[in-house]
Write a protein that holds these residues in place. Structure first.
Motif, short mmCIF file in Angstrom:
data_model
loop_
_atom_site.label_atom_id
_atom_site.label_comp_id
_atom_site.label_asym_id
_atom_site.label_seq_id
_atom_site.Cartn_x
_atom_site.Cartn_y
_atom_site.Cartn_z
N TYR A 2 74.19 55.09 -9.71
CA TYR A 2 74.66 56.33 -10.27
C TYR A 2 75.51 56.09 -11.72
O TYR A 2 75.51 56.65 -12.61
N ILE A 6 75.28 57.61 -15.45
CA ILE A 6 76.18 58.05 -16.34
C ILE A 6 76.04 57.30 -17.51
O ILE A 6 76.38 57.99 -18.86
N HIS A 9 73.32 58.82 -19.57
CA HIS A 9 73.65 60.35 -19.97
C HIS A 9 74.91 60.18 -21.17
O HIS A 9 74.80 60.65 -22.20
N ASN A 10 75.61 58.89 -21.23
CA ASN A 10 76.57 58.83 -22.08
C ASN A 10 75.80 58.25 -23.49
O ASN A 10 76.19 58.99 -24.57
N ARG A 13 74.17 61.02 -25.86
CA ARG A 13 74.60 61.77 -26.44
C ARG A 13 74.48 61.38 -27.90
O ARG A 13 74.28 62.28 -28.78
N THR A 55 68.46 64.28 -20.87
CA THR A 55 69.96 64.40 -20.58
C THR A 55 70.33 65.36 -19.89
O THR A 55 71.23 65.42 -18.94
N PHE A 56 69.67 66.62 -19.99
CA PHE A 56 69.89 67.65 -19.11
C PHE A 56 69.49 67.28 -17.72
O PHE A 56 70.29 67.56 -16.74
N GLY A 59 72.22 65.11 -16.05
CA GLY A 59 73.26 66.12 -16.07
C GLY A 59 73.37 67.17 -14.87
O GLY A 59 74.39 67.10 -14.13
N GLN A 62 73.96 64.91 -11.84
CA GLN A 62 75.25 64.55 -11.90
C GLN A 62 76.42 65.95 -11.30
O GLN A 62 77.22 65.80 -10.46
N ARG A 67 79.55 62.17 -8.74
CA ARG A 67 81.00 61.77 -7.68
C ARG A 67 81.83 63.11 -7.84
O ARG A 67 82.69 63.32 -7.08
N HIS A 94 81.34 72.18 -19.74
CA HIS A 94 80.45 71.24 -20.15
C HIS A 94 79.07 71.57 -19.87
O HIS A 94 78.08 71.54 -20.68
N MET A 98 76.35 72.67 -22.65
CA MET A 98 75.11 71.78 -23.02
C MET A 98 73.73 72.70 -22.78
O MET A 98 72.79 72.33 -23.60
N ARG A 150 86.05 60.92 -21.96
CA ARG A 150 85.33 59.83 -21.41
C ARG A 150 85.00 58.89 -22.43
O ARG A 150 85.30 59.39 -23.75
C1 HEM Z 1 72.99 67.56 -24.65
C2 HEM Z 1 73.30 67.54 -23.55
C3 HEM Z 1 74.59 66.73 -22.84
C4 HEM Z 1 75.39 65.74 -23.53
C5 HEM Z 1 75.42 65.25 -24.93
C6 HEM Z 1 76.15 65.27 -22.45
C7 HEM Z 1 77.29 64.57 -22.60
C8 HEM Z 1 78.27 64.03 -21.63
C9 HEM Z 1 78.99 62.89 -21.81
C10 HEM Z 1 79.18 61.95 -23.01
C11 HEM Z 1 79.69 62.35 -20.43
C12 HEM Z 1 80.47 61.44 -20.20
C13 HEM Z 1 79.66 60.27 -19.53
C14 HEM Z 1 80.86 59.22 -19.15
O1 HEM Z 1 81.52 59.46 -18.48
O2 HEM Z 1 80.44 57.99 -19.74
C15 HEM Z 1 78.85 63.60 -19.54
C16 HEM Z 1 79.47 63.69 -18.28
C17 HEM Z 1 78.71 64.62 -17.48
N1 HEM Z 1 77.96 65.53 -17.77
FE1 HEM Z 1 77.10 65.65 -19.60
N2 HEM Z 1 76.01 66.15 -21.36
C18 HEM Z 1 75.07 66.74 -21.60
C19 HEM Z 1 74.29 67.90 -20.53
C20 HEM Z 1 74.94 68.00 -19.21
C21 HEM Z 1 74.47 68.92 -18.48
C22 HEM Z 1 73.41 70.11 -18.91
C23 HEM Z 1 74.99 68.89 -17.21
C24 HEM Z 1 74.91 69.82 -15.99
C25 HEM Z 1 73.97 70.41 -15.77
C26 HEM Z 1 76.00 67.66 -17.53
C27 HEM Z 1 76.95 67.40 -16.40
C28 HEM Z 1 77.71 66.28 -16.54
C29 HEM Z 1 78.56 65.99 -15.41
C30 HEM Z 1 78.83 66.47 -13.97
C31 HEM Z 1 79.35 64.53 -16.18
C32 HEM Z 1 80.40 63.89 -15.31
C33 HEM Z 1 79.54 62.80 -14.48
C34 HEM Z 1 80.60 61.85 -13.91
O3 HEM Z 1 81.60 61.27 -14.19
O4 HEM Z 1 80.08 61.53 -12.60
N3 HEM Z 1 75.78 67.36 -18.87
N4 HEM Z 1 78.24 64.29 -20.38
#
Ligand code: HEM
Length: 159
Positions: A2, A6, A9-10, A13, A55-56, A59, A62, A67, A94, A98, A150
């Protein structure tokens, strides 16, 4: 595993932001200098789409099962979703922001396939990508954002 997701995903970006800036500059130059819409313009749009969709997907996983996933966790007792800045951000603001940005990127890239003048392709993709960039900047959990911040890069600590 997991944590790896993350981190990816980070990191993604930064890939998306870089590709968006390149695509916006290319579209701007294309529309102001009335340049043809090239294979290079098309490719940047394609890589942008692939990165945004990857990334989608991460996300989405997640959001559902992470978590703080909506299926795997429940709100702390006495917490109201819309009044809790942390859960409101990760469960609603978020993902919604996104998804809107990714839809804008898809529409922007879709212009390259249309049977329209090249200058119109440049103009339309410029605006769709620019708005997508603004929405992403507004809904990323930047480290300086209170309660939801974050790290800048994967594995970094939040001060
Ligand atoms: C262009 C699309 C996206 C970008 C640039 C983006 C960016 C980020 C970033 C920078 C983080 C922090 C990661 C870290 O803790 O190091 C994050 C966390 C998260 N994102 Fe995204 N995100 C995007 C799309 C999405 C989508 C579409 C979803 C949900 C459908 C989503 C759900 C989440 C969740 C739930 C977290 C928290 C995860 C965790 O800490 O367990 N994200 N996102």
């Amino acid at each position: 595993m997991y944590n790896g997701l993350i981190h990816l995903h980070n990191f993604m970006r930064w890939v998306i932001l870089l590709l968006l800036v390149i695509a916006i500059i290319k579209a701007f130059v294309g529309m102001t200098a009335n340049r043809p819409f090239t294979k290079g313009d098309k490719q940047v749009g394609l890589f942008l789409m692939i990165s945004a969709n990857l990334t989608f997907l991460i996300g989405l996983y997640q959001w559902l099962a992470g978590r703080y996933g909506i299926l795997t966790t429940s709100l702390p007792p006495g917490t109201e979703l819309m009044k809790d800045s942390f859960y409101r951000f990760y469960w609603i603001e978020h993902p919604l922001g996104m998804i809107i940005a990714i839809a804008l990127i898809s529409i922007g890239r879709g212009q390259s396939k249309k049977n329209i003048l090249d200058i119109v392709k440049h103009k339309r993709s410029f605006w769709f990508y620019l708005i997508a960039l603004i929405v992403i900047i507004a809904t990323v959990p930047w480290p300086f954002r209170e309660a939801i911040g974050r790290p800048w890069f994967p594995g970094m600590q939040i001060q």
